[in-house]
Design a protein around this motif. Structure first.
Motif, PDB file in Angstrom:
ATOM      1  N   ILE A  33      34.316  12.018 -29.198  1.00 42.46           N
ATOM      2  CA  ILE A  33      34.588  13.359 -28.663  1.00 42.46           C
ATOM      3  C   ILE A  33      33.897  14.403 -29.531  1.00 42.46           C
ATOM      4  CG2 ILE A  33      36.408  15.086 -28.298  1.00 42.46           C
ATOM      5  CD1 ILE A  33      38.178  12.691 -27.397  1.00 42.46           C
ATOM      6  N   ASP A  34      33.932  14.213 -30.831  1.00 37.65           N
ATOM      7  CA  ASP A  34      33.279  15.133 -31.747  1.00 37.65           C
ATOM      8  C   ASP A  34      31.767  15.173 -31.496  1.00 37.65           C
ATOM      9  OD1 ASP A  34      33.814  16.959 -33.971  1.00 37.65           O
ATOM     10  OD2 ASP A  34      32.539  15.603 -35.135  1.00 37.65           O
ATOM     11  N   ASN A  35      31.167  14.027 -31.206  1.00 32.05           N
ATOM     12  CA  ASN A  35      29.732  13.996 -30.899  1.00 32.05           C
ATOM     13  C   ASN A  35      29.419  14.821 -29.654  1.00 32.05           C
ATOM     14  OD1 ASN A  35      28.839  12.466 -33.069  1.00 32.05           O
ATOM     15  ND2 ASN A  35      29.066  10.534 -31.982  1.00 32.05           N
ATOM     16  N   ILE A  36      30.222  14.652 -28.606  1.00 36.07           N
ATOM     17  CA  ILE A  36      29.988  15.416 -27.372  1.00 36.07           C
ATOM     18  C   ILE A  36      30.201  16.903 -27.635  1.00 36.07           C
ATOM     19  CG2 ILE A  36      30.785  15.797 -25.005  1.00 36.07           C
ATOM     20  CD1 ILE A  36      31.365  12.742 -24.918  1.00 36.07           C
ATOM     21  N   TYR A  37      31.222  17.227 -28.392  1.00 36.38           N
ATOM     22  CA  TYR A  37      31.481  18.608 -28.804  1.00 36.38           C
ATOM     23  C   TYR A  37      30.237  19.177 -29.488  1.00 36.38           C
ATOM     24  CZ  TYR A  37      33.562  22.094 -32.047  1.00 36.38           C
ATOM     25  OH  TYR A  37      33.848  23.203 -32.792  1.00 36.38           O
ATOM     26  N   TRP A  38      29.661  18.425 -30.398  1.00 41.18           N
ATOM     27  CA  TRP A  38      28.461  18.846 -31.129  1.00 41.18           C
ATOM     28  C   TRP A  38      27.276  19.025 -30.184  1.00 41.18           C
ATOM     29  CZ3 TRP A  38      23.976  15.844 -32.548  1.00 41.18           C
ATOM     30  CH2 TRP A  38      23.114  16.499 -33.439  1.00 41.18           C
ATOM     31  N   TYR A  39      27.073  18.063 -29.260  1.00 42.29           N
ATOM     32  CA  TYR A  39      25.965  18.194 -28.296  1.00 42.29           C
ATOM     33  C   TYR A  39      26.069  19.515 -27.546  1.00 42.29           C
ATOM     34  CZ  TYR A  39      25.754  13.018 -28.682  1.00 42.29           C
ATOM     35  OH  TYR A  39      25.688  11.732 -29.124  1.00 42.29           O
ATOM     36  N   LEU A  40      27.276  19.826 -27.082  1.00 39.99           N
ATOM     37  CA  LEU A  40      27.479  21.000 -26.240  1.00 39.99           C
ATOM     38  C   LEU A  40      27.370  22.323 -26.994  1.00 39.99           C
ATOM     39  CD1 LEU A  40      30.282  19.619 -23.934  1.00 39.99           C
ATOM     40  CD2 LEU A  40      27.927  20.186 -23.272  1.00 39.99           C
ATOM     41  N   LEU A  41      27.308  22.274 -28.297  1.00 40.25           N
ATOM     42  CA  LEU A  41      27.082  23.482 -29.087  1.00 40.25           C
ATOM     43  C   LEU A  41      25.603  23.879 -29.087  1.00 40.25           C
ATOM     44  CD1 LEU A  41      29.413  22.849 -32.157  1.00 40.25           C
ATOM     45  CD2 LEU A  41      29.760  24.482 -30.282  1.00 40.25           C
ATOM     46  N   HIS A  42      24.751  23.033 -28.519  1.00 44.00           N
ATOM     47  CA  HIS A  42      23.312  23.282 -28.483  1.00 44.00           C
ATOM     48  C   HIS A  42      22.868  23.802 -27.120  1.00 44.00           C
ATOM     49  CE1 HIS A  42      23.768  20.651 -31.949  1.00 44.00           C
ATOM     50  NE2 HIS A  42      22.629  21.162 -32.377  1.00 44.00           N
ATOM     51  N   GLU A  43      21.871  24.677 -27.135  1.00 45.89           N
ATOM     52  CA  GLU A  43      21.312  25.204 -25.894  1.00 45.89           C
ATOM     53  C   GLU A  43      20.562  24.102 -25.150  1.00 45.89           C
ATOM     54  OE1 GLU A  43      18.967  28.699 -26.549  1.00 45.89           O
ATOM     55  OE2 GLU A  43      20.512  29.619 -27.793  1.00 45.89           O
ATOM     56  N   GLY A  44      20.575  24.189 -23.813  1.00 40.31           N
ATOM     57  CA  GLY A  44      19.818  23.245 -22.998  1.00 40.31           C
ATOM     58  C   GLY A  44      20.466  21.879 -22.865  1.00 40.31           C
ATOM     59  N   ILE A  45      21.736  21.777 -23.239  1.00 34.63           N
ATOM     60  CA  ILE A  45      22.446  20.495 -23.169  1.00 34.63           C
ATOM     61  C   ILE A  45      23.569  20.582 -22.144  1.00 34.63           C
ATOM     62  CG2 ILE A  45      23.927  18.863 -24.426  1.00 34.63           C
ATOM     63  CD1 ILE A  45      21.007  18.797 -25.352  1.00 34.63           C
ATOM     64  N   THR A  46      23.668  19.561 -21.317  1.00 32.94           N
ATOM     65  CA  THR A  46      24.761  19.418 -20.370  1.00 32.94           C
ATOM     66  C   THR A  46      25.241  17.976 -20.483  1.00 32.94           C
ATOM     67  OG1 THR A  46      23.674  20.967 -18.868  1.00 32.94           O
ATOM     68  CG2 THR A  46      25.414  19.617 -17.933  1.00 32.94           C
ATOM     69  N   VAL A  47      26.528  17.764 -20.392  1.00 30.45           N
ATOM     70  CA  VAL A  47      27.089  16.411 -20.345  1.00 30.45           C
ATOM     71  C   VAL A  47      27.738  16.254 -18.980  1.00 30.45           C
ATOM     72  CG1 VAL A  47      28.805  14.829 -21.334  1.00 30.45           C
ATOM     73  CG2 VAL A  47      27.413  16.270 -22.842  1.00 30.45           C
TER      74      VAL A  47
END
Length: 139
Positions: A33-47
């Motif tokens: 969950i922390d990894n996905i949280y981190w991904y979503l803190l970046h521009e141009g990222i969607t999960v």
């Protein structure tokens, strides 16, 4: 003599040439969950969560072979992933296969709150409690 026009579902759309998607493992612990949280803190990222509970990360990035016309500059030797892609998978023709889309942390945490199993994982991690309260107020 006129030629028979062939069906061209793509035209110069090129939506599929403007991102890549990579399959993620379904979150099973607070680290995931922390990894996905981190991904979503970046521009141009969607999960996204797709049918059959397949999780993917979508990264907005244009293919280097995409010409300004919307056509591939290297069409005859494009990778298999491009050859195998069917217009039936394209969002342009419907996104029924996409069950959930998370464009930011708030959307992701809002989903977690509704998923008892994931919410239990998050409650185990102390620092998320403060974030939940903060995002809950901003939703």
């Amino acid at each position: 003599m006129p030629t028979k026009k062939t069906f061209d579902p793509c035209g110069n759309c090129a939506m599929c040439c403007k991102y890549i998607s990579i399959i993620l493992k379904k979150p099973k612990n607070s680290h995931d969950i922390d990894n996905i949280y981190w991904y979503l803190l970046h521009e141009g990222i969607t999960v996204c969560i797709l049918e059959k509970n397949i999780w993917v990360i979508k990264i907005d990035t244009k293919c280097k072979n995409l010409a300004g016309s919307g056509l591939c500059k290297n069409y005859s030797s494009r990778p298999d992933v491009c050859r195998d892609y069917s217009f039936e998978q394209c969002e342009r023709y419907g996104d029924e296969h996409i069950l959930h889309i998370f464009k930011n942390v708030g959307e992701f945490f809002s989903y977690i709150k509704r998923d008892k199993k994931l919410f239990t994982l998050v409650k185990e991690k102390e620092e998320y409690k403060e974030n939940f309260a903060k995002w809950q107020n901003s939703l």
